[in-house]
Design a protein around this motif. Structure first.
Motif, PDB file in Angstrom:
ATOM      1  N   LEU A  23     -33.846  -3.276  91.467  1.00 53.92           N
ATOM      2  CA  LEU A  23     -34.236  -3.005  92.849  1.00 53.92           C
ATOM      3  C   LEU A  23     -33.560  -1.740  93.386  1.00 53.92           C
ATOM      4  CD1 LEU A  23     -34.280  -6.611  94.297  1.00 53.92           C
ATOM      5  CD2 LEU A  23     -36.239  -5.066  94.108  1.00 53.92           C
ATOM      6  N   LEU A  30     -40.416  -2.119  90.508  1.00 56.63           N
ATOM      7  CA  LEU A  30     -40.296  -3.059  91.623  1.00 56.63           C
ATOM      8  C   LEU A  30     -40.464  -2.360  92.969  1.00 56.63           C
ATOM      9  CD1 LEU A  30     -37.345  -5.259  90.349  1.00 56.63           C
ATOM     10  CD2 LEU A  30     -39.797  -5.578  90.020  1.00 56.63           C
ATOM     11  N   ALA A  31     -40.307  -1.041  92.974  1.00 51.81           N
ATOM     12  CA  ALA A  31     -40.503  -0.272  94.206  1.00 51.81           C
ATOM     13  C   ALA A  31     -41.911   0.295  94.304  1.00 51.81           C
ATOM     14  CB  ALA A  31     -39.489   0.867  94.269  1.00 51.81           C
ATOM     15  N   ALA A  37     -43.287  -6.064  93.696  1.00 53.14           N
ATOM     16  CA  ALA A  37     -42.435  -6.043  94.894  1.00 53.14           C
ATOM     17  C   ALA A  37     -42.535  -7.364  95.652  1.00 53.14           C
ATOM     18  CB  ALA A  37     -42.816  -4.873  95.796  1.00 53.14           C
TER      19      ALA A  37
END
Length: 137
Positions: A23, A30-31, A37
């Motif tokens: 993160l 994940l971004a 996300a």
């Protein structure tokens, strides 16, 4: 995880540590991937509220693998040795690392090497606090 949010499963703890580290990567999957996300947020919500996050961690790991991120939340796929034994430079040249940055809530095995004193602290994405400095004995 138990009712207090602590996991009794070392695999879940290690995956939480890997999630926290991933993160922090603002350009990582994940971004940049909305589905990843969203699942990450569900994991964080479960952990913060003391609920069992194992199923969501399993789902996130699977989604990462399906999206081509070969490691998934792969830090848990180790030989099971001590966390400190895998620190880069932990015994380089016979000079052990004296401090490491660890989870501020003592809930996962995330470990980072300290950066320069002038840099911003590494922040835990789960708890929103700086990683805590801990001496390695």
């Amino acid at each position: 995880m138990t009712g207090d949010g602590r996991s009794g499963d070392e695999g879940s703890d290690a995956r939480l540590a890997q999630l926290c580290a991933r993160l922090a990567d603002r350009a990582g999957p994940l971004a940049t991937d909305p589905q990843l996300a969203a699942v990450s947020e569900r994991v964080l919500d479960a952990v913060r509220s003391g609920q069992d996050a194992a199923a969501e961690l399993d789902l996130l790991d699977d989604l990462l693998l399906r999206a081509g991120y070969v490691g998934g939340l792969g830090a848990y796929r180790t030989d099971g040795g001590p966390v400190f034994s895998v620190l880069p430079g932990a015994s380089a040249g016979g000079h052990p690392v004296l401090e490491a940055l660890v989870c501020p809530a003592d809930r996962c095995p995330r470990v980072e090497l300290p950066r320069g004193a002038r840099e911003d602290p590494t922040v835990c994405a789960v708890w929103g606090r700086a990683l805590r400095r801990d001496r390695i004995a």
